[in-house]
Design a protein around this motif. Sequence first.
Motif, PDB file in Angstrom:
ATOM      1  N   ARG A 504     -13.305   3.104  19.646  1.00 14.22           N
ATOM      2  CA  ARG A 504     -12.992   3.874  18.456  1.00 14.22           C
ATOM      3  C   ARG A 504     -13.280   3.035  17.229  1.00 14.22           C
ATOM      4  O   ARG A 504     -13.327   1.805  17.276  1.00 14.22           O
ATOM      5  CB  ARG A 504     -11.519   4.305  18.435  1.00 14.22           C
ATOM      6  CG  ARG A 504     -10.537   3.170  18.505  1.00 14.22           C
ATOM      7  CD  ARG A 504      -9.150   3.630  18.128  1.00 14.22           C
ATOM      8  NE  ARG A 504      -9.123   4.058  16.719  1.00 14.22           N
ATOM      9  CZ  ARG A 504      -8.042   4.587  16.136  1.00 14.22           C
ATOM     10  NH1 ARG A 504      -6.943   4.765  16.823  1.00 14.22           N
ATOM     11  NH2 ARG A 504      -8.076   4.949  14.876  1.00 14.22           N
ATOM     12  N   SER A 505     -13.489   3.757  16.108  1.00 12.59           N
ATOM     13  CA  SER A 505     -13.724   3.050  14.852  1.00 12.59           C
ATOM     14  C   SER A 505     -12.392   2.556  14.311  1.00 12.59           C
ATOM     15  O   SER A 505     -11.402   3.276  14.301  1.00 12.59           O
ATOM     16  CB  SER A 505     -14.388   3.989  13.849  1.00 12.59           C
ATOM     17  OG  SER A 505     -14.463   3.383  12.586  1.00 12.59           O
ATOM     18  N   ASN A 506     -12.354   1.321  13.892  1.00 11.75           N
ATOM     19  CA  ASN A 506     -11.129   0.740  13.356  1.00 11.75           C
ATOM     20  C   ASN A 506     -11.239   0.455  11.857  1.00 11.75           C
ATOM     21  O   ASN A 506     -10.422  -0.293  11.318  1.00 11.75           O
ATOM     22  CB  ASN A 506     -10.825  -0.572  14.096  1.00 11.75           C
ATOM     23  CG  ASN A 506     -10.534  -0.342  15.565  1.00 11.75           C
ATOM     24  OD1 ASN A 506      -9.507   0.202  15.937  1.00 11.75           O
ATOM     25  ND2 ASN A 506     -11.469  -0.750  16.407  1.00 11.75           N
ATOM     26  N   ALA A 507     -12.241   1.057  11.206  1.00 13.08           N
ATOM     27  CA  ALA A 507     -12.498   0.715   9.806  1.00 13.08           C
ATOM     28  C   ALA A 507     -11.304   1.017   8.919  1.00 13.08           C
ATOM     29  O   ALA A 507     -10.876   0.180   8.106  1.00 13.08           O
ATOM     30  CB  ALA A 507     -13.738   1.456   9.313  1.00 13.08           C
ATOM     31  N   LEU A 508     -10.731   2.245   9.024  1.00 16.48           N
ATOM     32  CA  LEU A 508      -9.626   2.623   8.145  1.00 16.48           C
ATOM     33  C   LEU A 508      -8.369   1.827   8.472  1.00 16.48           C
ATOM     34  O   LEU A 508      -7.624   1.433   7.560  1.00 16.48           O
ATOM     35  CB  LEU A 508      -9.367   4.122   8.261  1.00 16.48           C
ATOM     36  CG  LEU A 508     -10.537   5.025   7.832  1.00 16.48           C
ATOM     37  CD1 LEU A 508     -10.151   6.492   7.950  1.00 16.48           C
ATOM     38  CD2 LEU A 508     -10.982   4.708   6.407  1.00 16.48           C
ATOM     39  N   SER A 509      -8.110   1.585   9.739  1.00 18.91           N
ATOM     40  CA  SER A 509      -6.933   0.801  10.114  1.00 18.91           C
ATOM     41  C   SER A 509      -7.055  -0.622   9.601  1.00 18.91           C
ATOM     42  O   SER A 509      -6.091  -1.201   9.084  1.00 18.91           O
ATOM     43  CB  SER A 509      -6.767   0.803  11.634  1.00 18.91           C
ATOM     44  OG  SER A 509      -6.578   2.124  12.111  1.00 18.91           O
ATOM     45  N   ILE A 510      -8.246  -1.185   9.720  1.00 20.28           N
ATOM     46  CA  ILE A 510      -8.459  -2.548   9.232  1.00 20.28           C
ATOM     47  C   ILE A 510      -8.299  -2.597   7.724  1.00 20.28           C
ATOM     48  O   ILE A 510      -7.665  -3.518   7.173  1.00 20.28           O
ATOM     49  CB  ILE A 510      -9.853  -3.038   9.664  1.00 20.28           C
ATOM     50  CG1 ILE A 510      -9.909  -3.203  11.186  1.00 20.28           C
ATOM     51  CG2 ILE A 510     -10.204  -4.348   8.971  1.00 20.28           C
ATOM     52  CD1 ILE A 510     -11.287  -3.546  11.709  1.00 20.28           C
ATOM     53  N   ALA A 511      -8.869  -1.589   7.038  1.00 23.41           N
ATOM     54  CA  ALA A 511      -8.754  -1.554   5.578  1.00 23.41           C
ATOM     55  C   ALA A 511      -7.301  -1.467   5.147  1.00 23.41           C
ATOM     56  O   ALA A 511      -6.869  -2.132   4.188  1.00 23.41           O
ATOM     57  CB  ALA A 511      -9.545  -0.361   5.033  1.00 23.41           C
ATOM     58  N   SER A 512      -6.501  -0.676   5.859  1.00 21.76           N
ATOM     59  CA  SER A 512      -5.086  -0.528   5.513  1.00 21.76           C
ATOM     60  C   SER A 512      -4.344  -1.849   5.713  1.00 21.76           C
ATOM     61  O   SER A 512      -3.553  -2.259   4.868  1.00 21.76           O
ATOM     62  CB  SER A 512      -4.464   0.574   6.364  1.00 21.76           C
ATOM     63  OG  SER A 512      -3.076   0.696   6.098  1.00 21.76           O
ATOM     64  N   ARG A 513      -4.617  -2.538   6.837  1.00 19.57           N
ATOM     65  CA  ARG A 513      -3.909  -3.785   7.110  1.00 19.57           C
ATOM     66  C   ARG A 513      -4.344  -4.901   6.167  1.00 19.57           C
ATOM     67  O   ARG A 513      -3.599  -5.838   5.939  1.00 19.57           O
ATOM     68  CB  ARG A 513      -4.132  -4.215   8.562  1.00 19.57           C
ATOM     69  CG  ARG A 513      -3.372  -3.347   9.562  1.00 19.57           C
ATOM     70  CD  ARG A 513      -3.416  -3.983  10.945  1.00 19.57           C
ATOM     71  NE  ARG A 513      -2.866  -5.338  10.959  1.00 19.57           N
ATOM     72  CZ  ARG A 513      -1.559  -5.629  11.003  1.00 19.57           C
ATOM     73  NH1 ARG A 513      -0.675  -4.655  11.030  1.00 19.57           N
ATOM     74  NH2 ARG A 513      -1.166  -6.889  11.025  1.00 19.57           N
ATOM     75  N   LEU A 514      -5.537  -4.786   5.626  1.00 16.79           N
ATOM     76  CA  LEU A 514      -6.006  -5.807   4.697  1.00 16.79           C
ATOM     77  C   LEU A 514      -5.580  -5.541   3.250  1.00 16.79           C
ATOM     78  O   LEU A 514      -5.980  -6.288   2.344  1.00 16.79           O
ATOM     79  CB  LEU A 514      -7.534  -5.922   4.776  1.00 16.79           C
ATOM     80  CG  LEU A 514      -8.084  -6.502   6.087  1.00 16.79           C
ATOM     81  CD1 LEU A 514      -9.606  -6.514   6.069  1.00 16.79           C
ATOM     82  CD2 LEU A 514      -7.548  -7.910   6.320  1.00 16.79           C
ATOM     83  N   GLY A 515      -4.786  -4.480   3.031  1.00 19.23           N
ATOM     84  CA  GLY A 515      -4.225  -4.254   1.700  1.00 19.23           C
ATOM     85  C   GLY A 515      -4.858  -3.151   0.894  1.00 19.23           C
ATOM     86  O   GLY A 515      -4.521  -2.974  -0.295  1.00 19.23           O
TER      87      GLY A 515
END
Length: 803
Positions: A504-515
């Motif tokens: 799965r794409s984790n782009a949005l989750s990563i963006a959220s965790r990075l602030g």
Amino acid sequence: MSTSQALIKLEFGEILRRLATHCSYSVAAQRALEIGPSRDRKIVAYLLDVTAEAADFWIRFPEFTVGGARDIRVEVERADKGARLTPHELLQVSDTLRAGREVKRTFVRMPDGAERYPLLVEFAEAIENFSPLETDLTRSIGPRGDVLDSASEELSRLRKAVRIAHNRLMDRLNSFISGGRHSSALQENIITIRDGRYVIPVRAEARGLIRGIVHDTSSSGQTLFMEPFDVVELNNRWREQQIAETHEIERILDALSAKVGDQREPIERLIEAVAAIDLALAKARFASSIEATKPTIHQPGKDAGRERGRRGHPTHRIRLDNARHPLLDPTTVVPISLEFGEDFRVLLITGPNTGGKTVALKTVGLLMLMAQTGLFIPADDTSVVSVFSAVFVDVGDEQSIEQSLSTFSSHIRNIVSMLEHVAADSLVLLDEVGAGTDPQEGSALARALIGSLLEREAMVIATTHYSEVKAFAYATPGVENASVEFDIQTLSPTYRLMVGIPGRSNALSIASRLGMPESIVAEARGLLEPGDARTEDLIDQIRQRRDDITEQLRNARDAEEAARVLRRRAAQSIREADEIRQSAREEAIAEVEDELAIARQAIRELERSRSFSSASVSDRATIQEAVSTAERELRLAQRRRKPAQASAPTPARRPLQTGDLVNIVSLEQKGEVIAVDAGEAEVLLGSLKLRQPVGNLERIGRVRADSGSRRVHVSAPATESVSIEIDIRGYRAEEVSPILESYLHDAYLSGLPWVRIIHGKGTGALRQVVREELRNSPVVERSAAAPSNEGGEGATVAHLRQS
């Protein structure tokens, strides 16, 4: 991209370079750099068998080496063409012949060599006997590469003459420098050599005092190096003898070189045989260094009943258990496990960049090439490989997401080239298929390409980022999704490969965790296509279900381990109970023996007394009957205490016949005679058939017909029928202990005297686990390897304790 290009892309050359470092013989090291994968399944099986023999041999004899062998192919060829070999070159030939002789003797004289190492022995037997040539070389050439006096009688005579001439010359020259009328003319009292002749240094101004030949002068001109006329003839004689010696040495070298040239073909076969053995041992040492094992080669049609495909069963199947890339650090590399070829032929791997997709793809390709070259692979010994006629690889050299049109064009040219040759017996590896162009067009191209490869029935592993390709895999028979796991908490990949679950794409989750502001992330989620959102939710549900199943599996394993502990405790309790019962039995026997001794003593006293003489006949008979009864009970107790030491049974009133019920004296079990032949009877003991000597059987009756069935009830516990042997080949090492423990427990309760465990030879991993389990089992009395005609080292016989 052809197989030759695939070897480069998959870094197969580095594997061969590392293999070459394990060779002791330079010819073997050269061969190691030249070998490659075979397309013939029989040849691949043969190469793997050779490596397996070498691995077994190396474990038994780690100190063995082919040291001393040299690469003398050029020298032998020159000798065959009439060239004269130097003493040093002949010494290398001698060393190589001696090394070949030692190698052959090691294998041919080994007691179990022909049976245990038939392929290596075949190499060794190709080495011929070079004793005459080796003797000539050893007699003629010394260990420092010099020609020995023993090379010929003439050489020995000439060298003796040279020494005599030299001594005479030295004596005469010493007379010139040891005082006397010539001492004043000498610059120094020394003897030296100029132009191969002995001279003395004379002062230039005293030249007239010594008559002779001037051979040289000093740089200052103050010293003349003169050969006095008195020693000219002695010098001449010495030089003549030296020249004669040189000619004799040249004659000897010519003769030896001619003998070597005459043996060119046998010597070349020796070189190849020694190189083949050394290369096989190098493969074994390399396998040990990367913790590799022998894989099983898939046989098409063998499992046709459970495999599916257009032709009823696939021609290829791959199963890798805990496979590791052999060029990566073994302490950090994460093993992968996958299996395909039965239910699907195309595996699509998705996941984040640098997540391990390309490593997984390269691992599969490289391990297939290694196996087809006869190399063990770094994976569990339950792994299965296939033999492919061609391997096609399109792997990008870059991991950047910014790919240019030229890179896309390069990939397309590679794919177009491979499509001209891909067939059903091909393995195709595609990295980031369809990438480098418009996502919509790239996705469509990827799906079409995968469909074409599926139609050609090739085995395919491809990596991709496209969601449409994931959906295509779900909807297309023969195609399966896989992914590399990504830890959203640490924002890093775990490198674990999960077959059946798309990435799965984790782009949005990563963006959220990075602030990234939540409002922006939420708006981005709203802009996603509804189908994409549902797909991601579905993937999350699948992952959650997988995690639940994994947890349940872990709990089941914990429960299984707890049950195993309980079974061990129960077996220990059984053993302790047996010991207590045995002790009680022995105490009872001792008590009966004491009472019997007292009774016998009492009878003897009565016989000596008048009371016994006056006793009635019935009273005396009663006393004697009591003693006889005690004796019978004692004999019965002693026989039960030592069941293995059967006494000779009372002869039967008639010979044993089929249908007789008998007691097997040595086992204390009842059975039915189903055949009698030449002093032996075949006895049915439950579901077990045994052959026993007639003398070890006591007839106790006949089998009663009951509703048309004939069953013999034996004195074993009421358990399910247990086979006398179990085959655990194909199981993983960690799966064997619970299976074997349960089997031994059931066999013990069934009263089996012994069982046979078939584990195969392989690398010895299963054998080691089995024998360790047998040593620790409370129900096993002893164990040993099966006889050679019943499996040898491929099976173990365990003798069970008898209650």
